[in-house]
Design a protein around this motif. Structure first.
Motif, PDB file in Angstrom:
ATOM      1  N   TRP A 192       0.862  -1.133  -0.101  1.00 23.35           N
ATOM      2  CA  TRP A 192       0.054   0.060  -0.090  1.00 23.35           C
ATOM      3  C   TRP A 192       0.752   1.244  -0.039  1.00 23.35           C
ATOM      4  O   TRP A 192       1.978   1.404   0.542  1.00 23.35           O
ATOM      5  N   PRO A 193       0.486   2.264  -0.615  1.00 31.08           N
ATOM      6  CA  PRO A 193       1.067   3.738  -0.271  1.00 31.08           C
ATOM      7  C   PRO A 193       1.169   4.005   0.954  1.00 31.08           C
ATOM      8  O   PRO A 193       0.287   3.776   1.849  1.00 31.08           O
ATOM      9  N   TYR A 194       2.240   4.773   1.600  1.00 31.01           N
ATOM     10  CA  TYR A 194       2.822   4.818   2.526  1.00 31.01           C
ATOM     11  C   TYR A 194       1.641   5.639   3.483  1.00 31.01           C
ATOM     12  O   TYR A 194       1.276   5.575   4.544  1.00 31.01           O
ATOM     13  N   TRP A 195       1.221   6.754   2.821  1.00 29.09           N
ATOM     14  CA  TRP A 195       0.192   7.693   3.153  1.00 29.09           C
ATOM     15  C   TRP A 195      -1.043   6.964   3.590  1.00 29.09           C
ATOM     16  O   TRP A 195      -1.754   7.343   4.371  1.00 29.09           O
ATOM     17  N   ILE A 196      -1.400   5.885   2.968  1.00 29.49           N
ATOM     18  CA  ILE A 196      -2.766   5.113   3.032  1.00 29.49           C
ATOM     19  C   ILE A 196      -2.189   4.214   4.361  1.00 29.49           C
ATOM     20  O   ILE A 196      -3.244   4.030   5.238  1.00 29.49           O
ATOM     21  N   LYS A 197      -1.500   3.505   4.583  1.00 25.87           N
ATOM     22  CA  LYS A 197      -1.135   2.549   5.730  1.00 25.87           C
ATOM     23  C   LYS A 197      -0.763   3.279   6.637  1.00 25.87           C
ATOM     24  O   LYS A 197      -0.921   2.758   7.925  1.00 25.87           O
ATOM     25  N   ALA A 198       0.061   4.367   6.755  1.00 25.54           N
ATOM     26  CA  ALA A 198       0.515   5.075   8.013  1.00 25.54           C
ATOM     27  C   ALA A 198      -0.664   6.009   8.488  1.00 25.54           C
ATOM     28  O   ALA A 198      -0.535   7.225   8.102  1.00 25.54           O
ATOM     29  N   VAL A 199      -1.709   5.381   9.056  1.00 23.92           N
ATOM     30  CA  VAL A 199      -2.812   6.257   9.366  1.00 23.92           C
ATOM     31  C   VAL A 199      -2.497   7.303  10.594  1.00 23.92           C
ATOM     32  O   VAL A 199      -3.305   8.362  10.560  1.00 23.92           O
ATOM     33  N   SER A 200      -1.249   7.040  11.117  1.00 21.81           N
ATOM     34  CA  SER A 200      -0.997   8.054  12.223  1.00 21.81           C
ATOM     35  C   SER A 200      -0.778   9.734  11.720  1.00 21.81           C
ATOM     36  O   SER A 200      -0.613  10.458  12.452  1.00 21.81           O
ATOM     37  N   ILE A 201      -0.470   9.502  10.399  1.00 23.36           N
ATOM     38  CA  ILE A 201       0.189  10.832   9.723  1.00 23.36           C
ATOM     39  C   ILE A 201      -1.116  11.295   8.600  1.00 23.36           C
ATOM     40  O   ILE A 201      -0.708  11.912   7.704  1.00 23.36           O
ATOM     41  N   ASN A 202      -2.289  10.437   8.518  1.00 24.51           N
ATOM     42  CA  ASN A 202      -3.003  10.756   7.412  1.00 24.51           C
ATOM     43  C   ASN A 202      -4.064  11.447   8.153  1.00 24.51           C
ATOM     44  O   ASN A 202      -4.770  11.362   9.075  1.00 24.51           O
ATOM     45  N   ILE A 203      -4.428  12.724   7.814  1.00 24.11           N
ATOM     46  CA  ILE A 203      -5.345  13.588   8.383  1.00 24.11           C
ATOM     47  C   ILE A 203      -6.758  13.014   8.316  1.00 24.11           C
ATOM     48  O   ILE A 203      -7.716  13.386   9.295  1.00 24.11           O
ATOM     49  N   PHE A 204      -7.263  12.369   7.142  1.00 24.83           N
ATOM     50  CA  PHE A 204      -8.393  12.017   6.965  1.00 24.83           C
ATOM     51  C   PHE A 204      -8.888  10.935   8.185  1.00 24.83           C
ATOM     52  O   PHE A 204      -9.977  10.873   8.872  1.00 24.83           O
ATOM     53  N   ALA A 205      -7.849  10.384   8.726  1.00 25.10           N
ATOM     54  CA  ALA A 205      -7.897   9.397   9.936  1.00 25.10           C
ATOM     55  C   ALA A 205      -8.291  10.271  11.285  1.00 25.10           C
ATOM     56  O   ALA A 205      -8.579   9.526  12.232  1.00 25.10           O
ATOM     57  N   TYR A 206      -8.349  11.497  11.103  1.00 28.44           N
ATOM     58  CA  TYR A 206      -8.662  12.393  12.674  1.00 28.44           C
ATOM     59  C   TYR A 206      -9.582  13.320  12.014  1.00 28.44           C
ATOM     60  O   TYR A 206      -9.743  14.491  12.988  1.00 28.44           O
TER      61      TYR A 206
END
Length: 397
Positions: A192-206
């Motif tokens: 997976w692309p890093y920004w998708i799997k690294a939810v800790s730095i994905n603003i949509f996860a917050y």
């Protein structure tokens, strides 16, 4: 319709309180990590790890107050290019600078994970991923700036449906956290692309915490009145859910679901969303009470201390790695039993606060280091008065 106003923007002392509170909370969490990293397995270790999860709301708290402050300042302004230029200008340079400075520091002390030969590639990776020195929040807040104009559009376009917007956002947050915890954690994400799997730095996860901040400011009087009316129940629920976090972490996540430490402590869990809402509401109420007390007059020493802390709280977050590194070095040099490590946690926390504050205050007072703490005190095209070193400890506005 809303509580927004065209009057001159007032200073929100409740935000000052919350900003300092969450900064100290972040330093506490990261200080505890340094102590648990040198503890031996046992009841003491797991007790501290379990207790720490009670304070797992600070990152969401920063996003929440960012939503409040941005709404207060920019909700009725639509000069988004100027908005982005100003906001990114105050974030990107400290982010890039601290990553570089701290990498050089790691090389200087002989950390094997850093070297001059691989500096360029390593620097590019950690800047892109926000994976080092606790600077992940900077990536989140810069994404928040990109998302904020869209959120403003939604609130302004659907004027009579603000509560519905917040409810939809909350529902999406719950569903997303269910998927992250029970679906994504079981999936193979290696491709997976890093920004998708690294939810800790994905603003949509917050995303909910931004909407929550926007809504809280637009209806701040109504929100505060509701909290004030039900504060005893909210406080009791906050205490109950805080202890529930321990049960959730130790029994449900670790013993029943058999999750590893990273997944068990993940911020992206349905229970934590509900817990965060209660805690952020409680802290917002406390902040409002502080603002009222501040309006009546605080002791001079306390007002001075709070004012200084507000000025450099952002810088304390940015430079915290230095204080944490000093604590980590001391703890690894000594060989202390678990019980003594637990006793020394408050001492370590205060030490990290002191070091972070002093470093941030020096940057704030000494030209041209202000940009390192988000307080630029020098511009190449403007005539500047250089602050002498002897005035570092002198308090001035």
């Amino acid at each position: 319709m809303t509580n927004t106003t065209t009057k001159k923007r007032q200073h929100l002392y409740e935000i000052d309180f919350m900003r300092i509170f969450f900064t100290l909370g972040v330093l506490f969490n990261h200080t505890v990590n340094q102590f648990t990293s040198v503890m031996t397995d046992g009841n003491a270790y797991y007790t501290i790890r379990s207790t720490r999860v009670m304070f797992h709301y600070t990152r969401m708290g920063f996003i929440f107050i960012s939503g409040i402050v941005l709404t207060m300042t920019y909700f009725k302004k639509h000069d988004w290019p100027k908005f982005l230029k100003k906001r990114f200008g105050g974030s990107i340079w400290p982010y890039l600078s601290w990553n570089a400075l701290l990498m050089f520091l790691m090389i200087l002390i002989g950390n094997p994970n850093y070297s001059l030969n691989s500096f360029g590639n390593k620097y590019f990776t950690i800047v892109l991923h926000g994976s080092s020195f606790y600077l992940y929040y900077m990536l989140l807040v810069m994404q928040l700036y990109l998302l904020f104009p869209v959120i403003v559009y939604l609130f302004q376009h659907f004027t009579n449906h603000h509560s519905l917007i917040l409810s939809i956002s909350f529902t999406i947050q719950l569903l997303l956290d269910f998927w992250i915890k029970y679906g994504m954690s079981q999936a193979d994400t290696s491709s997976w692309p890093y920004w998708i799997k690294a939810v800790s730095i994905n603003i949509f996860a917050y995303q909910f915490y931004i909407f929550f901040g926007v809504y809280t400011w637009l209806y701040h009087k109504k929100v505060y009145d509701f909290l004030d009316k039900h504060i005893k129940k909210i406080a009791a629920l906050a205490i109950l859910m805080a202890f529930g976090m321990i049960i959730y972490y130790r029994i449900w996540n670790q013993q029943y679901l058999h999750l590893d430490s990273d997944h068990a402590l993940s911020l992206h869990q349905p229970y934590i969303v509900c817990y965060d809402i209660i805690m952020l509401s409680l802290i917002f109420w406390i902040g409002k009470k502080y603002a009222k007390r501040q309006a009546q007059g605080l002791p001079i020493w306390l007002e001075s201390l709070m004012d200084r802390a507000v000025k450099v709280s952002f810088g304390m977050y940015l430079n915290q790695t230095i204080g944490l590194l000093i604590i980590s070095t001391i703890l690894n040099t000594l060989s202390l039993p678990n019980w003594l490590l637990i006793v020394l946690i408050p001492v370590g926390w205060i030490t990290v606060i002191f070091i972070s504050f002093e470093l941030a205050w020096i940057c704030y007072k000494v030209t041209p280091l202000g940009f390192l703490v988000g307080r630029p005190n020098w511009h190449p095209l403007k005539k500047q008065n250089i602050s002498p070193i002897k005035n570092i400890s002198t308090y001035k506005d």
